[in-house]
Design a protein around this motif. Structure first.
Motif, PDB file in Angstrom:
ATOM      1  N   ALA A   1      37.323 -37.787  32.295  1.00 20.85           N
ATOM      2  CA  ALA A   1      38.755 -37.960  32.565  1.00 20.85           C
ATOM      3  C   ALA A   1      39.088 -37.951  34.059  1.00 20.85           C
ATOM      4  CB  ALA A   1      39.559 -36.883  31.848  1.00 20.85           C
TER       5      ALA A   1
ATOM      6  N   GLY B   1      45.076 -38.163  25.836  1.00 20.76           N
ATOM      7  CA  GLY B   1      43.698 -38.669  25.851  1.00 20.76           C
ATOM      8  C   GLY B   1      42.660 -37.561  25.834  1.00 20.76           C
TER       9      GLY B   1
ATOM     10  N   SER C   1      40.122 -36.881  22.676  1.00 15.60           N
ATOM     11  CA  SER C   1      38.679 -36.976  22.906  1.00 15.60           C
ATOM     12  C   SER C   1      37.986 -35.633  22.694  1.00 15.60           C
ATOM     13  CB  SER C   1      38.373 -37.540  24.291  1.00 15.60           C
ATOM     14  OG  SER C   1      38.982 -36.782  25.293  1.00 15.60           O
TER      15      SER C   1
END
Length: 134
Positions: free
Chosen positions: A74, A99, A103
């Motif tokens: 990230a 996100g 994930s």
């Protein structure tokens, strides 16, 4: 004093195959039975081959590795996204917050399964079956 072991205790357990089976959520021994009975709860034994799985001690290892992987993926994406588009702070927080949560939730059971597979293959934490069963 010599410790007696059975033939099944001397058989090689391939680590890579056991970890791959664990990553797929399958029993590291047979590859058929489900390892998890819920999201992260490991079954006490394999429903297909009867291999005892309650010995596993994954503890916090999968969570730490998940955080490490997600943050290393990230961080560069966050920087590249910011440089390319210059979005507002709320957009960055929203996009990367969602996100990273998604994930992390997807990776955590995969990594925990690999941990259990590794422990089984290396005969750790009671997976060694060193005691003789009559």
């Amino acid at each position: 004093m010599l410790q007696s072991t059975s033939i099944s205790d001397q058989i090689e357990r391939p680590t890579g195959r056991a970890m791959w089976r664990g990553t797929r959520g399958r029993c590291p021994s047979c590859g058929e039975g489900k390892m998890f009975r819920s999201y992260l709860k490991v079954s006490d034994e394999c429903p297909v081959c009867g291999e005892e799985l309650h010995h596993q001690r994954a503890d916090d290892g999968p969570a730490y590795l998940t955080i490490l992987i997600v943050s290393h993926l990230a961080a560069p994406m966050l920087l590249a996204y910011f440089i390319a588009f210059r979005p507002s702070a709320i957009t960055m927080i929203t996009v990367f917050g969602i996100g990273t949560i998604i994930s992390s939730l997807l990776l955590l059971p995969l990594i925990k399964g690999a941990f259990v597979g590794f422990q089984w293959a290396r005969r750790m934490h009671g997976f060694d079956h060193a005691e003789v069963k009559n």
